[in-house]
Enzyme design. Structure first.
Site, PDB file in Angstrom:
ATOM      1  N   HIS A  18      13.294 -42.491  14.727  1.00  0.00           N
ATOM      2  CA  HIS A  18      13.604 -41.129  15.186  1.00  0.00           C
ATOM      3  C   HIS A  18      14.948 -40.695  14.794  1.00  0.00           C
ATOM      4  O   HIS A  18      15.891 -41.323  14.879  1.00  0.00           O
ATOM      5  CB  HIS A  18      13.688 -41.129  16.676  1.00  0.00           C
ATOM      6  CG  HIS A  18      12.182 -41.332  17.318  1.00  0.00           C
ATOM      7  ND1 HIS A  18      11.527 -40.288  17.845  1.00  0.00           N
ATOM      8  CD2 HIS A  18      11.440 -42.607  17.734  1.00  0.00           C
ATOM      9  CE1 HIS A  18      10.284 -40.879  18.625  1.00  0.00           C
ATOM     10  NE2 HIS A  18      10.346 -41.821  18.274  1.00  0.00           N
ATOM     11  N   ASP A  20      17.011 -38.400  15.904  1.00  0.00           N
ATOM     12  CA  ASP A  20      17.927 -38.294  17.049  1.00  0.00           C
ATOM     13  C   ASP A  20      18.082 -39.508  17.651  1.00  0.00           C
ATOM     14  O   ASP A  20      18.970 -39.489  18.756  1.00  0.00           O
ATOM     15  CB  ASP A  20      17.496 -37.208  18.138  1.00  0.00           C
ATOM     16  CG  ASP A  20      15.909 -37.473  18.389  1.00  0.00           C
ATOM     17  OD1 ASP A  20      14.963 -37.775  17.731  1.00  0.00           O
ATOM     18  OD2 ASP A  20      15.664 -37.187  19.894  1.00  0.00           O
ATOM     19  N   GLY A 177       7.495 -38.680  23.975  1.00  0.00           N
ATOM     20  CA  GLY A 177       8.187 -38.349  25.340  1.00  0.00           C
ATOM     21  C   GLY A 177       7.273 -39.020  26.150  1.00  0.00           C
ATOM     22  O   GLY A 177       6.731 -39.901  25.963  1.00  0.00           O
ATOM     23  N   HIS A 204       2.298 -41.329  19.624  1.00  0.00           N
ATOM     24  CA  HIS A 204       2.906 -42.490  20.447  1.00  0.00           C
ATOM     25  C   HIS A 204       1.696 -42.728  21.495  1.00  0.00           C
ATOM     26  O   HIS A 204       1.343 -41.865  22.241  1.00  0.00           O
ATOM     27  CB  HIS A 204       4.165 -41.981  21.166  1.00  0.00           C
ATOM     28  CG  HIS A 204       5.482 -41.922  20.269  1.00  0.00           C
ATOM     29  ND1 HIS A 204       5.682 -40.816  19.610  1.00  0.00           N
ATOM     30  CD2 HIS A 204       6.444 -43.056  20.438  1.00  0.00           C
ATOM     31  CE1 HIS A 204       6.919 -41.139  19.048  1.00  0.00           C
ATOM     32  NE2 HIS A 204       7.168 -42.474  19.472  1.00  0.00           N
ATOM     33  N   GLU A 207       2.280 -47.432  24.789  1.00  0.00           N
ATOM     34  CA  GLU A 207       3.780 -48.084  25.054  1.00  0.00           C
ATOM     35  C   GLU A 207       3.815 -48.094  26.541  1.00  0.00           C
ATOM     36  O   GLU A 207       4.127 -49.120  26.909  1.00  0.00           O
ATOM     37  CB  GLU A 207       4.753 -47.233  24.252  1.00  0.00           C
ATOM     38  CG  GLU A 207       6.194 -47.500  24.604  1.00  0.00           C
ATOM     39  CD  GLU A 207       7.191 -46.486  24.057  1.00  0.00           C
ATOM     40  OE1 GLU A 207       6.713 -45.349  23.683  1.00  0.00           O
ATOM     41  OE2 GLU A 207       8.199 -46.911  23.882  1.00  0.00           O
ATOM     42  N   ASP A 296      12.086 -47.699  15.511  1.00  0.00           N
ATOM     43  CA  ASP A 296      11.836 -46.729  16.718  1.00  0.00           C
ATOM     44  C   ASP A 296      13.325 -45.630  16.773  1.00  0.00           C
ATOM     45  O   ASP A 296      13.492 -44.710  16.137  1.00  0.00           O
ATOM     46  CB  ASP A 296      11.895 -47.325  18.108  1.00  0.00           C
ATOM     47  CG  ASP A 296      10.972 -46.342  19.047  1.00  0.00           C
ATOM     48  OD1 ASP A 296      10.653 -45.105  18.318  1.00  0.00           O
ATOM     49  OD2 ASP A 296      10.888 -46.558  20.267  1.00  0.00           O
TER      50      ASP A 296
HETATM   51 ZN   LIG Z   1       8.996 -43.725  19.133  1.00  0.00          ZN
END
Ligand SMILES: [Zn+2]
Length: 365
Positions: A18, A20, A177, A204, A207, A296
């Protein structure tokens, strides 16, 4: 030279990183001062430690809260460009030769940017980073994955954004998210549209939520890859025997070699796995699932591709062949075309052979 010593020089492919979640602490401090954003710490080492500790809480929701600070300082075109440029340079310095970097443009509009301007600013940063890395002797290719936030209702708009930039640096689409309660069936038309346009998708899944989430990602979403996918392990019985039995979904994922973008350190922080030694990545690899190694969020997990690989070697018994295989699976699962994947794979095999031969000769002498 031991394998652990050679890891930083091995060619790496990262599919799940990611933008960010990978900022340099110094850059956050710099940018926060410019926009007047208050940080929990203003010393780089202390700030870095704060991110890792906060992300260590064992809850995906708490983990996601740390992004409030990184996103706050990424609201202008120059800030996005800088963060993107530095991300490429940091990845290249770690031996990454191919990266797909994901981020959610809709979270970067508070400074007045349009979605398209935000994507263009990141693309500029990637191009600059690739050039600067080349000058330092690192050849790296980087593509954007445009992410829609699951809880927001902008999936259609973000999918259109990704498609508009498909030949200008955007390689694929993702949703991220809070997973539970925001499944792909929230907006089924998005997946139909992306499939109609022959546009690559990763989602995603598996998880925070279980098999149902993975099933939706690969069936409804027709995802070519799954972000994390750790809980596909729940669809396999007899794991403590010599003859584990795969359920229908686990078979589907394995038969189609749908790549699992596994992120060991991140999974420990969110509680999706308990230890590196017991992380499902090793068991799934033994069962011939298409497992890949990813970072990640390098900042929140205090990690890098080399760090993830080192942990797998020292704590889960991986050897050089396992690292090569996972890297080739990743190359083969990139959102590029057949010829590019082949070329990437050949580059990886050649580099691994050179490094491996070199270290063997050294051991003999
Ligand atoms: Zn991720």
């Amino acid at each position: 030279m031991t394998l652990l010593d050679t890891i930083p020089t091995l060619p790496k492919v990262v599919l799940h990183d990611h933008l960010d979640g990978g900022l340099r602490p110094e850059t956050i401090i710099d940018l926060a001062a410019q926009v007047g954003h208050t940080l929990p710490a203003t010393d780089p080492a202390a700030l870095k430690a704060w991110f890792v500790e906060s992300a260590d809480s064992g809850s995906l929701e708490r983990y996601l809260e740390t992004f409030d600070h990184t996103i706050a300082v990424m609201q202008t075109a120059p800030a996005l460009t800088r963060v993107a440029r530095e991300a490429v340079m940091d990845l290249a310095a770690d031996g990454v030769i191919y990266a797909e970097s994901r981020w959610a443009p809709e979270q970067h509009l508070r400074g007045g940017l349009t979605l398209d301007e935000a994507v263009e600013a990141v693309q500029r940063g990637f191009a600059e980073g690739v050039d600067l890395a080349a000058r330092e002797g690192h050849s790296i290719e980087v593509g954007q994955l445009v992410t829609a936030m699951r809880h927001a209702d902008r999936w259609d708009e973000i999918a259109d954004l990704a498609l508009r930039h498909r030949d200008k640096g955007v390689y694929g689409f993702d949703i991220a998210g809070a997973e539970a309660g925001f499944m792909p069936d929230r907006f089924p038309q998005v997946w139909r549209r992306l499939n109609d346009e022959n546009f690559p998708v990763t989602i995603h899944a598996g998880e925070a939520a279980g098999a149902e989430s993975i099933a939706q990602a690969v069936h409804l979403g027709q995802a070519q890859r799954v972000g994390h996918g750790v809980r596909i392990i729940d669809d396999i019985t007899g794991l403590d025997t010599d003859t584990p039995v795969l359920g229908r979904l686990a078979n589907w994922v394995r038969d189609n070699q749908i790549a699992l973008e596994m992120c060991p350190c991140s999974n420990l922080q969110t509680g999706a796995a308990q230890s590196i030694a017991s992380h499902p990545i090793t068991r799934l690899r033994d069962l011939d699932f298409a497992v890949t190694i990813n970072t990640d969020n390098r900042l929140m997990s205090g990690t890098s591709m080399s760090h993830e690989m080192r942990l797998l070697v020292s704590e889960a018994g991986w050897d050089i062949h396992d690292l090569l295989n996972a890297t080739l699976v990743a190359a083969w699962s990139t959102f590029t075309h057949h010829d590019a994947r082949l070329a990437l794979g050949e580059r990886i095999i050649t580099a691994f052979e050179e490094i491996h031969d070199g270290s063997e000769q050294e051991n003999e002498s």
